[in-house]
Design a protein around this motif. Structure first.
Motif, PDB file in Angstrom:
ATOM      1  N   LEU A   9       0.847  -1.199   0.000  1.00 48.22           N
ATOM      2  CA  LEU A   9       0.000   0.000   0.000  1.00 48.22           C
ATOM      3  C   LEU A   9       0.879   1.243   0.000  1.00 48.22           C
ATOM      4  O   LEU A   9       1.935   1.263   0.622  1.00 48.22           O
ATOM      5  CB  LEU A   9      -0.885   0.019   1.252  1.00 48.22           C
ATOM      6  N   PRO A  10       0.450   2.308  -0.721  1.00 42.85           N
ATOM      7  CA  PRO A  10       1.223   3.546  -0.676  1.00 42.85           C
ATOM      8  C   PRO A  10       1.190   4.138   0.734  1.00 42.85           C
ATOM      9  O   PRO A  10       0.195   4.001   1.455  1.00 42.85           O
ATOM     10  CB  PRO A  10       0.516   4.452  -1.685  1.00 42.85           C
ATOM     11  N   LYS A  11       2.299   4.774   1.117  1.00 45.75           N
ATOM     12  CA  LYS A  11       2.383   5.366   2.439  1.00 45.75           C
ATOM     13  C   LYS A  11       1.387   6.513   2.539  1.00 45.75           C
ATOM     14  O   LYS A  11       1.266   7.325   1.625  1.00 45.75           O
ATOM     15  CB  LYS A  11       3.814   5.891   2.654  1.00 45.75           C
ATOM     16  N   ARG A  12       0.688   6.567   3.653  1.00 46.00           N
ATOM     17  CA  ARG A  12      -0.279   7.662   3.827  1.00 46.00           C
ATOM     18  C   ARG A  12       0.461   8.902   4.295  1.00 46.00           C
ATOM     19  O   ARG A  12       1.314   8.841   5.160  1.00 46.00           O
ATOM     20  CB  ARG A  12      -1.330   7.258   4.855  1.00 46.00           C
ATOM     21  N   THR A  13       0.119  10.031   3.691  1.00 39.50           N
ATOM     22  CA  THR A  13       0.770  11.288   4.076  1.00 39.50           C
ATOM     23  C   THR A  13      -0.300  12.324   4.400  1.00 39.50           C
ATOM     24  O   THR A  13      -1.492  12.123   4.136  1.00 39.50           O
ATOM     25  CB  THR A  13       1.642  11.840   2.934  1.00 39.50           C
ATOM     26  N   ALA A  15      -0.065  15.256   3.041  1.00 41.59           N
ATOM     27  CA  ALA A  15       0.036  16.211   1.931  1.00 41.59           C
ATOM     28  C   ALA A  15      -1.333  16.681   1.426  1.00 41.59           C
ATOM     29  O   ALA A  15      -1.495  17.875   1.134  1.00 41.59           O
ATOM     30  CB  ALA A  15       0.853  15.618   0.801  1.00 41.59           C
ATOM     31  N   PRO A  16      -2.354  15.787   1.317  1.00 42.75           N
ATOM     32  CA  PRO A  16      -3.658  16.254   0.825  1.00 42.75           C
ATOM     33  C   PRO A  16      -4.268  17.358   1.691  1.00 42.75           C
ATOM     34  O   PRO A  16      -5.006  18.204   1.190  1.00 42.75           O
ATOM     35  CB  PRO A  16      -4.519  14.993   0.862  1.00 42.75           C
ATOM     36  N   LEU A  17      -3.938  17.353   2.979  1.00 42.77           N
ATOM     37  CA  LEU A  17      -4.460  18.396   3.876  1.00 42.77           C
ATOM     38  C   LEU A  17      -3.940  19.761   3.457  1.00 42.77           C
ATOM     39  O   LEU A  17      -4.705  20.731   3.343  1.00 42.77           O
ATOM     40  CB  LEU A  17      -4.052  18.079   5.318  1.00 42.77           C
ATOM     41  N   PHE A  18      -2.611  19.832   3.189  1.00 45.39           N
ATOM     42  CA  PHE A  18      -2.020  21.100   2.750  1.00 45.39           C
ATOM     43  C   PHE A  18      -2.564  21.491   1.380  1.00 45.39           C
ATOM     44  O   PHE A  18      -2.776  22.659   1.092  1.00 45.39           O
ATOM     45  CB  PHE A  18      -0.493  20.992   2.704  1.00 45.39           C
ATOM     46  N   TRP A  19      -2.773  20.486   0.537  1.00 46.81           N
ATOM     47  CA  TRP A  19      -3.299  20.745  -0.804  1.00 46.81           C
ATOM     48  C   TRP A  19      -4.708  21.338  -0.711  1.00 46.81           C
ATOM     49  O   TRP A  19      -5.087  22.221  -1.452  1.00 46.81           O
ATOM     50  CB  TRP A  19      -3.303  19.440  -1.593  1.00 46.81           C
ATOM     51  N   LEU A  20      -5.497  20.822   0.246  1.00 50.97           N
ATOM     52  CA  LEU A  20      -6.859  21.304   0.457  1.00 50.97           C
ATOM     53  C   LEU A  20      -6.851  22.772   0.917  1.00 50.97           C
ATOM     54  O   LEU A  20      -7.611  23.596   0.406  1.00 50.97           O
ATOM     55  CB  LEU A  20      -7.551  20.432   1.503  1.00 50.97           C
ATOM     56  N   LEU A  21      -5.961  23.081   1.868  1.00 55.48           N
ATOM     57  CA  LEU A  21      -5.850  24.458   2.362  1.00 55.48           C
ATOM     58  C   LEU A  21      -5.410  25.392   1.228  1.00 55.48           C
ATOM     59  O   LEU A  21      -5.914  26.499   1.084  1.00 55.48           O
ATOM     60  CB  LEU A  21      -4.840  24.534   3.507  1.00 55.48           C
ATOM     61  N   PHE A  22      -4.473  24.904   0.404  1.00 52.89           N
ATOM     62  CA  PHE A  22      -3.995  25.679  -0.751  1.00 52.89           C
ATOM     63  C   PHE A  22      -5.146  25.961  -1.712  1.00 52.89           C
ATOM     64  O   PHE A  22      -5.362  27.098  -2.134  1.00 52.89           O
ATOM     65  CB  PHE A  22      -2.876  24.899  -1.457  1.00 52.89           C
ATOM     66  N   GLY A  23      -5.915  24.913  -2.022  1.00 53.88           N
ATOM     67  CA  GLY A  23      -7.018  25.063  -2.965  1.00 53.88           C
ATOM     68  C   GLY A  23      -8.092  26.007  -2.446  1.00 53.88           C
ATOM     69  O   GLY A  23      -8.607  26.846  -3.179  1.00 53.88           O
ATOM     70  N   ALA A  24      -8.409  25.861  -1.145  1.00 57.19           N
ATOM     71  CA  ALA A  24      -9.444  26.713  -0.554  1.00 57.19           C
ATOM     72  C   ALA A  24      -9.009  28.182  -0.574  1.00 57.19           C
ATOM     73  O   ALA A  24      -9.786  29.066  -0.935  1.00 57.19           O
ATOM     74  CB  ALA A  24      -9.731  26.260   0.879  1.00 57.19           C
ATOM     75  N   GLY A  25      -7.743  28.427  -0.209  1.00 60.12           N
ATOM     76  CA  GLY A  25      -7.229  29.799  -0.204  1.00 60.12           C
ATOM     77  C   GLY A  25      -7.176  30.383  -1.600  1.00 60.12           C
ATOM     78  O   GLY A  25      -7.539  31.543  -1.817  1.00 60.12           O
ATOM     79  N   GLY A  26      -6.749  29.566  -2.568  1.00 62.11           N
ATOM     80  CA  GLY A  26      -6.659  30.040  -3.940  1.00 62.11           C
ATOM     81  C   GLY A  26      -8.022  30.362  -4.519  1.00 62.11           C
ATOM     82  O   GLY A  26      -8.206  31.375  -5.193  1.00 62.11           O
ATOM     83  N   MET A  27      -9.011  29.500  -4.210  1.00 56.10           N
ATOM     84  CA  MET A  27     -10.357  29.720  -4.735  1.00 56.10           C
ATOM     85  C   MET A  27     -10.996  30.953  -4.091  1.00 56.10           C
ATOM     86  O   MET A  27     -11.580  31.792  -4.769  1.00 56.10           O
ATOM     87  CB  MET A  27     -11.214  28.473  -4.478  1.00 56.10           C
TER      88      MET A  27
END
Lengths: 127, 134
Positions: A9-13, A15-27
């Motif tokens: 299984l791929p290691k869980r990170t 990173a998606p949390l930071f990506w979500l914050l980035f997307g929300a701020g950008g939008m």
């Protein structure tokens, strides 16, 4: 539940949390950013199109003491920082300014500290 | 001996300042400019918490020509962020199918940009109306 080291299984990170914050701020800044800068930075301070008293101590204090106003301010300010942190991290990484760990602390770390500062100041303003 | 040694094309350290990468660098820095605006708002909150005198000096700064120039720059950055954000949007989301046809990326960009302009104009109108009414 722990995943064994040799798991396929791929290691869980996180990173998606930071990506979500980035997307929300950008939008958020793409939808309302230009209007917000125009209102709080140009129109209210100079009294262009709106009365100057919208930026008075009493009005701004009332807004910052309102629970909904508090939430808007915290979300707006924190998301602006998290959005920039992700962008700056990726750009500095592409420029090979430093290692991933150093750059993450420099960008996400600053965004985290400023988020806490914003929350604390909003609490200090009172209810 | 058998170690893989691929050829790495040399890249000058200032690649980001030259075309075609310059557009990328400017776009990313426009996102960072929005954090400067966030910092200005946070500074206002700190002054608000410190009391009326501190907040008055903050207002005096906002009314200064220096602040006006800074905010005009930030406004330009925010507008460019808006334009580029919706150019990237269709490339980052799953394909959109409408009535069995693929929605073109350019159309999605146009529709989203129009929506953003609508949001900003609506917020502006709301503040002007509230200001006139209060």
């Amino acid at each position: 539940m722990s995943v064994p080291k040799d798991s396929p299984l791929p290691k869980r990170t996180i990173a998606p949390l930071f990506w979500l914050l980035f997307g929300a701020g950008g939008m958020l800044s793409a939808l309302f950013g230009p209007a917000l800068i125009l209102i709080t930075g140009i129109m209210i301070p100079h009294g262009w199109g709106v009365p100057e008293r919208l930026g008075s101590y009493d009005t701004v204090l009332a807004f910052a003491r309102n629970p909904l106003g508090k939430l808007v301010l915290l979300a707006l300010i924190a998301l602006l920082f998290w959005h920039a942190a992700e962008r700056l991290f990726l750009t500095l990484h592409d420029m090979r300014v430093g290692t991933v760990t150093v750059l993450r602390w420099l960008t996400y770390g600053v965004a985290f500290v400023l988020t806490i500062v914003t929350a604390v100041v909003l609490l200090m303003v009172g209810f | 001996m058998s170690e893989r040694r691929p050829y790495l094309r040399p890249q000058p350290r200032t690649w980001w300042a030259h075309p075609p990468y310059r557009a990328y660098t400017i776009r990313e820095l426009c996102g960072v400019a929005l954090a400067v605006y966030g910092a200005i708002l946070l500074a206002g909150l700190v002054c608000l918490a410190r009391g009326p005198a501190a907040f008055e000096s903050y207002r005096a700064f906002l009314a200064s020509p220096l602040s006006l120039a800074l905010h005009l720059l930030l406004l330009a950055a925010a507008l460019w962020h808006m334009v580029t954000w919706f150019r990237i949007l269709p490339k980052t989301m799953p394909k959109l199918v409408w009535h069995g046809k693929l929605v073109p990326q350019a159309l999605m960009t146009q529709a989203a940009t129009l929506l953003a302009v609508g949001c900003s104009v609506a917020l502006l109108a709301l503040v002007v109306v509230v200001g006139a009414w209060s």
